[in-house]
Design a protein around this motif. Structure first.
Motif, PDB file in Angstrom:
ATOM      1  N   TRP A   1      26.028  -6.633   6.346  1.00 37.08           N
ATOM      2  CA  TRP A   1      24.701  -6.021   6.337  1.00 37.08           C
ATOM      3  C   TRP A   1      24.170  -5.854   4.920  1.00 37.08           C
ATOM      4  O   TRP A   1      22.987  -5.725   4.710  1.00 37.08           O
ATOM      5  CB  TRP A   1      24.750  -4.658   7.026  1.00 37.08           C
ATOM      6  CG  TRP A   1      24.815  -4.748   8.498  1.00 37.08           C
ATOM      7  CD1 TRP A   1      25.186  -5.838   9.234  1.00 37.08           C
ATOM      8  CD2 TRP A   1      24.494  -3.725   9.424  1.00 37.08           C
ATOM      9  NE1 TRP A   1      25.112  -5.548  10.558  1.00 37.08           N
ATOM     10  CE2 TRP A   1      24.693  -4.259  10.710  1.00 37.08           C
ATOM     11  CE3 TRP A   1      24.060  -2.418   9.295  1.00 37.08           C
ATOM     12  CZ2 TRP A   1      24.468  -3.518  11.858  1.00 37.08           C
ATOM     13  CZ3 TRP A   1      23.834  -1.673  10.437  1.00 37.08           C
ATOM     14  CH2 TRP A   1      24.041  -2.224  11.704  1.00 37.08           C
TER      15      TRP A   1
ATOM     16  N   HIS B   1      20.071  -6.997   6.593  1.00 35.33           N
ATOM     17  CA  HIS B   1      19.825  -6.596   7.978  1.00 35.33           C
ATOM     18  C   HIS B   1      18.418  -6.016   8.031  1.00 35.33           C
ATOM     19  O   HIS B   1      18.041  -5.191   7.192  1.00 35.33           O
ATOM     20  CB  HIS B   1      20.862  -5.551   8.386  1.00 35.33           C
ATOM     21  CG  HIS B   1      20.767  -5.130   9.819  1.00 35.33           C
ATOM     22  ND1 HIS B   1      19.855  -4.217  10.264  1.00 35.33           N
ATOM     23  CD2 HIS B   1      21.461  -5.530  10.907  1.00 35.33           C
ATOM     24  CE1 HIS B   1      19.997  -4.049  11.569  1.00 35.33           C
ATOM     25  NE2 HIS B   1      20.959  -4.842  11.987  1.00 35.33           N
TER      26      HIS B   1
ATOM     27  N   TRP C   1      14.504  -1.943   6.363  1.00 37.93           N
ATOM     28  CA  TRP C   1      13.411  -1.021   6.661  1.00 37.93           C
ATOM     29  C   TRP C   1      13.768   0.394   6.219  1.00 37.93           C
ATOM     30  O   TRP C   1      12.964   1.095   5.612  1.00 37.93           O
ATOM     31  CB  TRP C   1      13.088  -1.054   8.154  1.00 37.93           C
ATOM     32  CG  TRP C   1      11.920  -0.201   8.459  1.00 37.93           C
ATOM     33  CD1 TRP C   1      10.618  -0.560   8.383  1.00 37.93           C
ATOM     34  CD2 TRP C   1      11.947   1.178   8.824  1.00 37.93           C
ATOM     35  NE1 TRP C   1       9.822   0.503   8.687  1.00 37.93           N
ATOM     36  CE2 TRP C   1      10.599   1.582   8.961  1.00 37.93           C
ATOM     37  CE3 TRP C   1      12.951   2.111   9.043  1.00 37.93           C
ATOM     38  CZ2 TRP C   1      10.252   2.873   9.320  1.00 37.93           C
ATOM     39  CZ3 TRP C   1      12.601   3.399   9.390  1.00 37.93           C
ATOM     40  CH2 TRP C   1      11.269   3.772   9.528  1.00 37.93           C
ATOM     41  N   ILE C   2      14.990   0.789   6.544  1.00 39.45           N
ATOM     42  CA  ILE C   2      15.408   2.156   6.196  1.00 39.45           C
ATOM     43  C   ILE C   2      15.326   2.364   4.689  1.00 39.45           C
ATOM     44  O   ILE C   2      14.795   3.366   4.202  1.00 39.45           O
ATOM     45  CB  ILE C   2      16.832   2.420   6.717  1.00 39.45           C
ATOM     46  CG1 ILE C   2      16.829   2.452   8.238  1.00 39.45           C
ATOM     47  CG2 ILE C   2      17.374   3.719   6.172  1.00 39.45           C
ATOM     48  CD1 ILE C   2      18.185   2.589   8.851  1.00 39.45           C
ATOM     49  N   ALA C   3      15.817   1.360   3.941  1.00 40.43           N
ATOM     50  CA  ALA C   3      15.805   1.506   2.486  1.00 40.43           C
ATOM     51  C   ALA C   3      14.371   1.585   1.962  1.00 40.43           C
ATOM     52  O   ALA C   3      14.053   2.434   1.116  1.00 40.43           O
ATOM     53  CB  ALA C   3      16.539   0.334   1.849  1.00 40.43           C
TER      54      ALA C   3
ATOM     55  N   GLU D   1      11.611   2.501   3.513  1.00 41.11           N
ATOM     56  CA  GLU D   1      10.966   3.760   3.911  1.00 41.11           C
ATOM     57  C   GLU D   1      11.486   4.906   3.042  1.00 41.11           C
ATOM     58  O   GLU D   1      10.716   5.766   2.606  1.00 41.11           O
ATOM     59  CB  GLU D   1      11.256   4.019   5.394  1.00 41.11           C
ATOM     60  CG  GLU D   1      11.047   5.451   5.842  1.00 41.11           C
ATOM     61  CD  GLU D   1       9.617   5.749   6.235  1.00 41.11           C
ATOM     62  OE1 GLU D   1       8.810   4.803   6.190  1.00 41.11           O
ATOM     63  OE2 GLU D   1       9.317   6.897   6.557  1.00 41.11           O
ATOM     64  N   ALA D   2      12.786   4.873   2.808  1.00 38.14           N
ATOM     65  CA  ALA D   2      13.359   5.947   2.000  1.00 38.14           C
ATOM     66  C   ALA D   2      12.800   5.914   0.583  1.00 38.14           C
ATOM     67  O   ALA D   2      12.516   6.964  -0.009  1.00 38.14           O
ATOM     68  CB  ALA D   2      14.880   5.826   1.989  1.00 38.14           C
TER      69      ALA D   2
ATOM     70  N   LEU E   1       9.398   7.462   0.611  1.00 37.98           N
ATOM     71  CA  LEU E   1       9.429   8.922   0.695  1.00 37.98           C
ATOM     72  C   LEU E   1       9.912   9.545  -0.603  1.00 37.98           C
ATOM     73  O   LEU E   1       9.391  10.572  -1.043  1.00 37.98           O
ATOM     74  CB  LEU E   1      10.333   9.353   1.840  1.00 37.98           C
ATOM     75  CG  LEU E   1       9.812   8.988   3.220  1.00 37.98           C
ATOM     76  CD1 LEU E   1      10.807   9.392   4.270  1.00 37.98           C
ATOM     77  CD2 LEU E   1       8.477   9.631   3.462  1.00 37.98           C
TER      78      LEU E   1
ATOM     79  N   VAL F   1       7.363  10.196  -3.304  1.00 40.32           N
ATOM     80  CA  VAL F   1       6.265  11.151  -3.091  1.00 40.32           C
ATOM     81  C   VAL F   1       6.258  12.290  -4.110  1.00 40.32           C
ATOM     82  O   VAL F   1       5.245  12.520  -4.764  1.00 40.32           O
ATOM     83  CB  VAL F   1       6.311  11.677  -1.646  1.00 40.32           C
ATOM     84  CG1 VAL F   1       5.391  12.865  -1.483  1.00 40.32           C
ATOM     85  CG2 VAL F   1       5.900  10.583  -0.690  1.00 40.32           C
TER      86      VAL F   1
ATOM     87  N   GLY G   1       2.723   5.258   4.803  1.00 39.06           N
ATOM     88  CA  GLY G   1       3.446   5.595   6.032  1.00 39.06           C
ATOM     89  C   GLY G   1       3.008   4.726   7.188  1.00 39.06           C
ATOM     90  O   GLY G   1       3.836   4.236   7.965  1.00 39.06           O
TER      91      GLY G   1
ATOM     92  N   ILE H   1       4.411   1.263   6.687  1.00 37.91           N
ATOM     93  CA  ILE H   1       5.845   1.181   6.922  1.00 37.91           C
ATOM     94  C   ILE H   1       6.127   1.306   8.431  1.00 37.91           C
ATOM     95  O   ILE H   1       7.036   0.676   8.964  1.00 37.91           O
ATOM     96  CB  ILE H   1       6.544   2.261   6.079  1.00 37.91           C
ATOM     97  CG1 ILE H   1       7.894   1.765   5.635  1.00 37.91           C
ATOM     98  CG2 ILE H   1       6.680   3.547   6.793  1.00 37.91           C
ATOM     99  CD1 ILE H   1       7.820   0.882   4.468  1.00 37.91           C
ATOM    100  N   ALA H   2       5.296   2.082   9.128  1.00 35.88           N
ATOM    101  CA  ALA H   2       5.455   2.183  10.577  1.00 35.88           C
ATOM    102  C   ALA H   2       5.183   0.833  11.228  1.00 35.88           C
ATOM    103  O   ALA H   2       5.904   0.406  12.133  1.00 35.88           O
ATOM    104  CB  ALA H   2       4.506   3.240  11.132  1.00 35.88           C
TER     105      ALA H   2
ATOM    106  N   LEU I   1       8.064  -1.397  10.907  1.00 34.16           N
ATOM    107  CA  LEU I   1       9.125  -1.079  11.882  1.00 34.16           C
ATOM    108  C   LEU I   1       8.799  -1.729  13.217  1.00 34.16           C
ATOM    109  O   LEU I   1       9.660  -2.334  13.869  1.00 34.16           O
ATOM    110  CB  LEU I   1       9.246   0.436  12.040  1.00 34.16           C
ATOM    111  CG  LEU I   1      10.290   0.896  13.053  1.00 34.16           C
ATOM    112  CD1 LEU I   1      11.668   0.439  12.634  1.00 34.16           C
ATOM    113  CD2 LEU I   1      10.280   2.398  13.210  1.00 34.16           C
TER     114      LEU I   1
ATOM    115  N   LEU J   1      20.227  -8.206  14.241  1.00 31.88           N
ATOM    116  CA  LEU J   1      19.089  -8.226  13.333  1.00 31.88           C
ATOM    117  C   LEU J   1      19.453  -8.611  11.905  1.00 31.88           C
ATOM    118  O   LEU J   1      18.671  -8.395  11.004  1.00 31.88           O
ATOM    119  CB  LEU J   1      18.379  -6.865  13.335  1.00 31.88           C
ATOM    120  CG  LEU J   1      17.546  -6.576  14.573  1.00 31.88           C
ATOM    121  CD1 LEU J   1      16.867  -5.235  14.461  1.00 31.88           C
ATOM    122  CD2 LEU J   1      16.504  -7.645  14.796  1.00 31.88           C
TER     123      LEU J   1
END
Lengths: 480, 516
Positions: free
Chosen positions: A56, A115, A120-122, A124-125, A128, A131, A154, A157-158, A161, A180
């Motif tokens: 991954w 992956h 995506w997680i990275a 989005e993080a 955030l 900010v 946001g 990024i949504a 996803l 994935l």
């Protein structure tokens, strides 16, 4: 597994920063961990590790081609950060330092993610984590910019996803197991369900395009870059946008494997040209030199997108441009930060004659401006020249002419703003703030170093980098 | 002789049972609010008391003042006679009775409005005008629902039309009918039967000048109408075959029997599920009920998908509630409810839920249903704002947009290639509709909190879509996604708080310094 250290090291640094007591010495952590990270990533650049095919995370050729640039940019920004935070001692910097290091770790994770979900997680993080950095100054304008950044970013990024889910569904619908990882998605290739791949491509392009700042999803950029401290702007423009760009490259490879490469290239070309056009038009109108940098960033994202649309040689050039743009833009952001601090404003109407108040920063700023508008002998000149050649060679004559036209308008716009603030007689109010600002080595050397790197990149593009870019192109365009 | 007896029995059922329903509703409402509430039989007492009272007549009123309520009541009783009572059938049934029912309901409304205007009070005239303007929308929805049923069954007789039919359409229709029920019977959010605030009351206004027996007739008629719609809704909500009344009686027995059978490891969960209200309990009247149970085969899966569709339908209903509410608390409540509904879904989708599924479920429900709404409510209180006053896109246009978008989403989902097991489910249309609703709120509202709610609904849509992949993506990824989303909303909440402090307002219109 040494490449995992690239992610863990800065995160450990962030924890240390949170636990660190002294507000005065805490910023020193930035260059320490920046140095470690840079050393590690350049060592990996020269000694690429074996990548587990189904893993991954991995320091694969694409990560190798881009991540060292981010690392280098961070290191220089870290040195600048020490000086910057010394000036701003009145504000607690625990969150600021910790989040800068977190962002570095997450960026490393995003670049190495193989992956779709993890990527995506990275991303989005990172969004955030940035900010609290944006409203470090705590002014109402900063909050306004943060709000726009959060809402637009946001939403983008949504959507990405949603696009990731669609790509997963394309795999399941085509009879796959919904794994994935990019490797397995590319292996399934034509077996992916075509309509779902198309939906996924549109959503992912819009989603990561928002993060990257492609027009018309760029609206957060001018506000965020305009209000954030220079160091944050440099990292956003050089680091965060890059991870979104590599995400788009990875997704494009999957879409191409599914047999839709022509459509993907066309959308990339159109959105790239549109970004350049929008950026050029806004550059002609903007009256704020930090916002100008944001529009310039939009323009360069357009250039990357066009490069990605020109096939393998184009991607090679785009990777070159990632390096050139990150380093040059970093120099501009940092020197612009100095000027902004000395002038007390970023609006053209209030700022004049800065060459008298901050001569060194202005010298770097003007040189950086010439570099970023592709004047030889800096990096961007060579990468953009190469892009023009690739464009004509691959039969995209009309697009290349439009590209050149946009560059010209952008040049007009940028010089208009830059010379507007550099020339003339300083305003009396600026004389007061200007005298309080001292051009110490801490705030002058970092942008100078970045400018030097850009020059070095243009004159002597190192062979190891060229190898890395070629390897990345081979990864994205596997020969059957 | 027996037919006469039968008719009398049915009439008695309708007439005597009707006042019970508002009693139960009020009791439950009081119970939820933590009060003791009036006795369940309160409406019976009221009716008896009113019947003995004298009538106070306005000097202006014509005999229509008395006739109106009387005719309305007779019309409602007539309409009730046409509705089939589950397996017992309708009192009266003939081809085209659905048209008569619609007209009788309209007649009842007309008479109430007419009687309201008889006294010449401007206030009651206003109430009548409001009632009629709601009716225009509610009746259109009702007629559309009935037309759908006509097309679906190819019949215009209520008895055959209401024969159960499963599938995605049934759940959607049930949600639509439920909304009509709320509007027609003056329930929250359209009206509040308890309020006597002159700006919000609709139905209560019209009966202000009535007293004595006419008022009793009106109250009884209202209760009858509520019961009528409830029966209609029950017919629609049931996804599987079976008579609702037998079902009610047999529910516990069925559960026990199924438990004894031990088919596929059925346990108390199944028995409890069977005891759910009739419209949710999709039970087979033969007693072999296997919800949640993979070994139940096709039957079990269909039941699960029926539940799932019902939940998604409810979530889609929440979209519309969110679009139509101007008060921020009700917007937040709609989003919270949607979050809880979404949290329940993985349980239905996963064949063998293990601890991780329960963990994700608990996290979703606490996060989306309680934590985030609490945060938003706090921000709202800190900023002293209750309403979105003049949104960019008005409430009615955004509602219409949302409704149109929902229809478009269902149509679009039909044209997308889906795996056979997802084809009958509302997951994709629900996801698309929620994403669209989120965008409408994000663009159309100006208050920061309303925009956050829009963002949450957008996320909920994506969550719904993600459920399609629940069997193939590792839970680790889902957990990561969930965590990110939660943190995201937290950050948003904090920023909202800060904006409020910096600007002393949560109106994003004030965020206009940076524009170009």
């Amino acid at each position: 597994m040494i490449s995992l250290l690239l992610i863990l090291l800065p995160l450990v640094g962030a924890v240390v920063a949170v636990a660190w007591r002294s507000n005065l010495s805490r910023p020193q952590l930035l260059p320490v961990f920046g140095l470690l990270h840079t050393a590690l990533s350049f060592w990996l650049l020269w000694h690429p590790p074996e990548v587990e095919a189904s893993g991954w995370l991995g320091f694969d050729p694409l990560a190798r081609a881009v991540l060292p640039a981010v690392s280098l940019l961070f290191l220089v920004c870290a040195f600048y950060g020490v000086a910057y935070l010394r000036i701003r001692q009145e504000r607690p910097n625990r969150v600021f330092v910790a989040l800068l290091l977190t962002i570095l770790g997450l960026l490393s994770a995003g670049h190495q993610a193989r992956h779709l979900g993890l990527l995506w997680i990275a991303t989005e993080a990172v969004t955030l984590a940035a900010v609290p950095l944006l409203h470090f100054n705590g002014t109402p304008r900063a909050f306004e910019a943060t709000w726009k950044y959060l809402l637009v970013g946001g939403t983008g990024i949504a959507l990405s996803l949603l696009g990731s889910f669609c790509l997963g569904y394309a795999s399941i619908h085509g009879g796959g197991d919904g794994n994935l990882t990019f490797v397995s998605l590319m292996a399934q290739g034509a077996g992916l369900s075509r309509p779902w791949v198309l939906i996924a491509w549109v959503l992912l392009l819009v989603g990561y395009g928002t993060k990257m700042g492609l027009a018309p999803m760029h609206t957060w950029k001018p506000d965020a870059y305009g209000e954030a401290p220079g160091i944050v702007g440099a990292l956003l423009a050089g680091g965060v946008t890059t991870v979104a760009f590599t995400a788009i490259l990875r997704v494009r490879a999957v879409v191409a494997a599914a047999g839709e490469s022509a459509m993907a290239d066309q959308t990339l070309l159109v959105i790239g040209l549109f970004s350049m056009l929008v950026a050029a038009l806004f550059l002609l109108g903007t009256r704020d030199f930090k916002r100008m940098l944001a529009y310039s960033s939009v323009e360069h994202m357009g250039i990357l997108s066009i490069g990605a649309a020109f096939g393998g040689a184009g991607v090679w050039t785009a990777l070159f441009h990632v390096w050139a743009n990150s380093l040059t833009k970093g120099a501009l952001f940092l020197s612009a930060g100095n000027i902004r601090r000395a002038a007390g404003s970023a609006a053209m109407d209030d700022v004049r004659g800065m060459s008298a108040l901050t001569p060194r920063s202005v010298a770097i700023f003007v040189t950086g401006m010439f570099a970023v508008t592709a004047c030889p002998p800096f990096g961007p000149f060579f990468s953009e020249l190469r892009l023009v050649r690739v464009g004509f060679a691959s039969g995209h004559g009309a697009a290349t002419f439009m590209f050149l036209g946009c560059l010209l308008f952008a040049f007009f716009g940028i010089t208009r703003v830059v010379f507007g603030i550099v020339d003339g007689r300083p305003k009396p109010a600026a004389r007061v703030t200007g005298q309080r600002f001292i051009e110490s080595a801490g705030v002058i050397l970092p942008p100078l170093a970045l400018l030097g790197f850009s020059l070095w990149l243009g004159l002597f593009t190192p062979a190891v980098l060229q190898d890395a870019w070629t390897a990345a192109v081979n990864q994205l365009y596997p020969t059957p | 002789m027996s037919t006469v007896f039968d008719v009398i029995l049915r009439l008695a059922w309708w007439l005597l049972l009707a006042p019970l329903l508002p009693g139960i509703i009020n009791k439950v409402k009081a119970w939820v609010a933590g009060r003791r509430g009036p006795p369940v039989l309160q409406l019976y007492y009221d009716l008896a008391r009113l019947w003995q009272k004298q009538v106070v007549l306005s000097k202006l009123a014509s005999p229509g003042f008395i006739f109106g309520p009387a005719v309305a009541w007779v019309a409602l009783v007539g309409a009730a006679c046409l509705i089939p009572l589950g397996p017992a059938g309708a009192t009266l049934s003939f081809r085209g009775d659905v048209l008569l029912m619609l007209y009788l309901l309209a007649l009842a409304r007309f008479c109430t409005a007419w009687a309201a205007m008889e006294t010449g009070s401007a206030f009651e005239g206003m109430g009548a005008a409001r009632e009629v303007s709601y009716a225009v929308l509610a009746e259109a929805a009702m007629i559309a629902a009935m037309l759908t049923l006509c097309v679906q069954t190819g019949s215009i007789s209520l008895a055959t039309m209401l024969a159960p039919s499963a599938g995605a359409g049934a759940a959607l229709l049930a949600v639509g009918l439920f909304t009509v029920l709320l509007a027609e019977n003056c329930r929250v959010p359209f009206d509040d039967p308890n309020t006597h605030l002159e700006l919000t009351m609709i139905h209560e206004v019209m009966v202000l000048d009535h007293s004595g027996p006419p008022l009793a007739v009106i109250l009884h008629g209202a209760a009858l109408k509520l019961l009528l719609f409830a029966v209609l809704l029950t017919h629609r909500g049931r996804a599987a075959d079976g008579g609702s009344f037998r079902l009610c009686r047999d529910r516990d027995a069925a559960g026990r029997r199924a438990g004894r059978d031990g088919r596929g490891g059925i346990d108390r969960v199944a028995a409890r599920a069977v005891r759910l209200p009739a419209r949710a309990a999709a039970a087979d009247h033969r007693g072999a009920v296997l919800p949640f149970c993979p070994a139940g085969g096709v039957e079990g899966r269909r039941l699960v998908s029926g539940y799932l569709n019902l939940l998604i339908g409810l979530a889609m209903g929440m979209n519309l509630v969110a679009l139509g509410s101007s008060r921020l608390p009700s917007l937040i409540r709609a989003v919270a409810t949607q979050g809880i509904i979404l949290g329940l879904m993985p349980l239905l989708l996963e064949h063998e839920p293990d601890w991780r599924v329960y963990l994700v479920m608990a996290a979703t429900i606490t996060g989306k249903g309680f934590l985030i709404p609490w945060l938003l409510r706090r921000a709202m209180r800190a900023a002293h704002i209750e309403r979105e006053l003049d949104p960019l896109i008005g409430f009615v246009p955004s509602l219409l947009l949302g409704a149109g978008g929902t229809i478009a989403a269902v149509a679009l989902a039909h044209s997308l290639p889906l795996l056979p097991e997802h084809a009958g489910s509302l997951l994709v249309p629900g996801a698309l509709a929620s994403v669209l609703t989120g965008f409408i709120l994000l663009i159309g509202r100006l208050k920061a909190i309303a925009q956050v709610c829009g963002y949450l609904i957008l996320e909920n849509g994506i969550y719904l879509f993600g459920l399609l992949l629940i069997h193939s993506t590792p839970l680790l990824v889902e957990a990561g996604v969930l965590l990110d989303l939660t943190v995201g909303v937290f950050v948003i909440g904090i920023i909202v708080d800060r904006i409020q402090r910096a600007f002393d307002s949560l109106d994003t219109r004030k965020l206009t310094v940076l524009r170009e």
